[in-house]
Design a protein around this motif. Structure first.
Motif, mmCIF file in Angstrom:
data_model
loop_
_atom_site.group_PDB
_atom_site.id
_atom_site.type_symbol
_atom_site.label_atom_id
_atom_site.label_comp_id
_atom_site.label_asym_id
_atom_site.label_seq_id
_atom_site.Cartn_x
_atom_site.Cartn_y
_atom_site.Cartn_z
ATOM 1 N N PRO A 55 8.432 13.127 9.949
ATOM 2 C CA PRO A 55 8.401 12.712 11.348
ATOM 3 C C PRO A 55 7.996 11.249 11.450
ATOM 4 O O PRO A 55 7.252 10.742 10.613
ATOM 5 C CB PRO A 55 7.297 13.608 11.918
ATOM 6 C CG PRO A 55 6.303 13.737 10.793
ATOM 7 C CD PRO A 55 7.103 13.653 9.503
ATOM 8 N N TYR A 56 8.450 10.567 12.484
ATOM 9 C CA TYR A 56 8.015 9.194 12.708
ATOM 10 C C TYR A 56 7.999 8.913 14.209
ATOM 11 O O TYR A 56 8.647 7.996 14.708
ATOM 12 C CB TYR A 56 8.892 8.198 11.929
ATOM 13 C CG TYR A 56 8.144 6.940 11.555
ATOM 14 C CD1 TYR A 56 7.081 6.985 10.658
ATOM 15 C CD2 TYR A 56 8.469 5.721 12.114
ATOM 16 C CE1 TYR A 56 6.362 5.853 10.322
ATOM 17 C CE2 TYR A 56 7.757 4.566 11.789
ATOM 18 C CZ TYR A 56 6.712 4.644 10.890
ATOM 19 O OH TYR A 56 5.999 3.511 10.558
ATOM 20 N N ALA A 57 7.242 9.744 14.918
ATOM 21 C CA ALA A 57 7.116 9.575 16.371
ATOM 22 C C ALA A 57 6.417 8.254 16.683
ATOM 23 O O ALA A 57 5.498 7.879 15.951
ATOM 24 C CB ALA A 57 6.301 10.734 16.945
ATOM 25 N N MET A 115 12.789 1.402 10.655
ATOM 26 C CA MET A 115 12.812 0.656 9.389
ATOM 27 C C MET A 115 12.751 -0.853 9.617
ATOM 28 O O MET A 115 13.577 -1.427 10.334
ATOM 29 C CB MET A 115 14.070 1.023 8.602
ATOM 30 C CG MET A 115 14.172 0.298 7.277
ATOM 31 S SD MET A 115 15.367 1.032 6.147
ATOM 32 C CE MET A 115 16.870 0.999 7.109
ATOM 33 N N THR A 116 11.784 -1.463 8.961
ATOM 34 C CA THR A 116 11.606 -2.912 9.057
ATOM 35 C C THR A 116 12.690 -3.639 8.269
ATOM 36 O O THR A 116 13.040 -3.225 7.155
ATOM 37 C CB THR A 116 10.221 -3.290 8.500
ATOM 38 O OG1 THR A 116 9.232 -2.556 9.219
ATOM 39 C CG2 THR A 116 9.963 -4.781 8.618
ATOM 40 N N ILE A 117 13.200 -4.698 8.855
ATOM 41 C CA ILE A 117 14.165 -5.562 8.164
ATOM 42 C C ILE A 117 13.392 -6.425 7.173
ATOM 43 O O ILE A 117 12.475 -7.153 7.566
ATOM 44 C CB ILE A 117 14.905 -6.462 9.176
ATOM 45 C CG1 ILE A 117 15.612 -5.628 10.244
ATOM 46 C CG2 ILE A 117 15.884 -7.401 8.465
ATOM 47 C CD1 ILE A 117 16.159 -6.439 11.429
ATOM 48 N N VAL A 159 -1.930 5.112 2.758
ATOM 49 C CA VAL A 159 -0.713 4.420 3.201
ATOM 50 C C VAL A 159 0.459 5.396 3.053
ATOM 51 O O VAL A 159 0.302 6.463 2.446
ATOM 52 C CB VAL A 159 -0.429 3.141 2.368
ATOM 53 C CG1 VAL A 159 -1.524 2.101 2.566
ATOM 54 C CG2 VAL A 159 -0.255 3.469 0.895
ATOM 55 N N GLN A 160 1.597 5.020 3.596
ATOM 56 C CA GLN A 160 2.792 5.863 3.474
ATOM 57 C C GLN A 160 3.723 5.262 2.430
ATOM 58 O O GLN A 160 4.085 4.081 2.517
ATOM 59 C CB GLN A 160 3.482 5.958 4.829
ATOM 60 C CG GLN A 160 4.646 6.929 4.856
ATOM 61 C CD GLN A 160 5.410 6.845 6.165
ATOM 62 O OE1 GLN A 160 4.876 6.465 7.194
ATOM 63 N NE2 GLN A 160 6.681 7.186 6.105
ATOM 64 N N GLY A 161 4.101 6.077 1.443
ATOM 65 C CA GLY A 161 4.888 5.593 0.307
ATOM 66 C C GLY A 161 6.190 4.923 0.703
ATOM 67 O O GLY A 161 6.913 5.400 1.568
HETATM 68 N N1 GLN Z 1 8.480 0.221 9.372
HETATM 69 C C1 GLN Z 1 8.048 0.746 8.119
HETATM 70 C C2 GLN Z 1 8.993 0.366 7.013
HETATM 71 O O1 GLN Z 1 10.077 -0.015 7.266
HETATM 72 C C3 GLN Z 1 7.875 2.266 8.141
HETATM 73 C C4 GLN Z 1 9.139 3.028 8.364
HETATM 74 C C5 GLN Z 1 8.999 4.540 8.239
HETATM 75 O O2 GLN Z 1 8.055 5.032 7.641
HETATM 76 N N2 GLN Z 1 9.900 5.292 8.784
HETATM 77 O O3 GLN Z 1 8.668 0.457 5.871
#
Ligand code: GLN
Length: 275
Positions: A55-57, A115-117, A159-161
């Motif tokens: 999820p990414y709310a 998603m970050t550019i 952190v998120q991988g």
């Molecule tokens: N904006 C962050 C990235 O691009 C997180 C994106 C995500 O976890 N969906 O890495």
């Protein structure tokens, strides 16, 4: 659990209708790819297939009925409408999205995942024009005194991988020789769960997802500090898919000029920051 306001309920209903149509179209057509009337090639006939990582709310998450909804979903619905097909969403690990592997293998037409550019990702993906500005933020349980990364010495930081937040923290730890144990979680839900259950002292992720978490779980977590990383989100297509990229950018530009973007922003994010 998920308290949706009237605007969100309406958005959820629209998404439900979209997916119901997708189900019918999926039965009627063969999944061997197709081309829309406008000449845009699709990996699966009769639908615009989107890869995301749940999820990414508030960008994408399941509502109470199991439908995937959110800011990104609403924007890609506009692209699908331009192509006269419904959007179909595939949930898949972030690694395959950001590496370009999922788009290259034909799993989906477009990636929409908050998603970050980045320059690195630009080498393997073609990004749309930026559609959202984001920063990183450090969240802690309410009542903790932490305000800076330095105060996390000897502690665990989640952190998120595969994310820009992970990259940022690893770079800071290295640069400032911080004595922090960085723990990487496979998705946002696992990271937030670890924070909520005190397995980590603090957690880093994009600011809007913390704001959303705080809305959904009032009083549990606070944003201790922000890191102005100046990030911008983009949707991505397979390298060289100029037709779909143009459709994406045209839909985004139209939404920005006719007020649709602002409405979607108000529904899913809230008040716009003063620019
Ligand atoms: N904006 C962050 C990235 O691009 C997180 C994106 C995500 O976890 N969906 O890495």
């Amino acid at each position: 659990m998920n308290k949706l306001g009237p605007a969100r309920k309406a958005a959820t209903f629209a998404a439900a209708a979209t997916l119901a149509i997708a189900g019918v179209a999926g039965c009627a057509k063969e999944d061997t790819g197709g081309t829309t009337e406008g000449g845009v090639a699709l990996v699966k006939a009769g639908a615009l297939t989107t890869c995301t990582h749940l999820p990414y709310a508030p960008f994408q998450s399941k509502d109470d009925t199991g439908k995937v909804v959110g800011f990104d979903v609403a924007l890609i619905d506009l692209v699908a409408a331009k192509l006269s097909v419904p959007q179909e969403i595939v949930d898949t690990p972030f690694e395959g999205i950001k590496s370009g592997a999922d788009l290259n293998s034909g799993k989906c037409d477009v990636a929409a995942a908050g998603m970050t550019i980045t320059d690195e990702r630009k080498k393997v993906l073609d990004f749309s024009e930026p559609y959202f500005d984001a920063t990183q933020a450090l969240a802690v349980l309410t009542g903790k005194e932490v305000k800076t990364l330095d105060e996390l010495a000897g502690k665990r930081l989640g952190v998120q991988g595969g994310t820009t937040g992970e990259e940022y923290i690893n770079a800071q730890v290295k640069e400032k020789s911080l004595n922090i144990e960085v723990v990487s979680y496979k998705d946002l839900a696992a990271l937030q769960q670890a924070l909520a259950t005190n397995q980590i002292e603090a957690a880093v992720n994009d600011l809007p997802v913390w704001n959303e978490y705080i809305k959904a779980n009032p009083g549990k977590v606070v944003v201790a500090t922000g890191f102005d990383t100046g990030e911008q989100y983009g949707f991505a297509v397979k390298k060289g898919n100029a037709e779909l990229l143009k459709t994406l950018n045209d839909a985004l530009a139209a939404a920005r000029s006719d007020g649709t973007y602002d409405k979607i922003y108000a529904t899913w994010i809230g008040e716009k920051p003063a620019s």
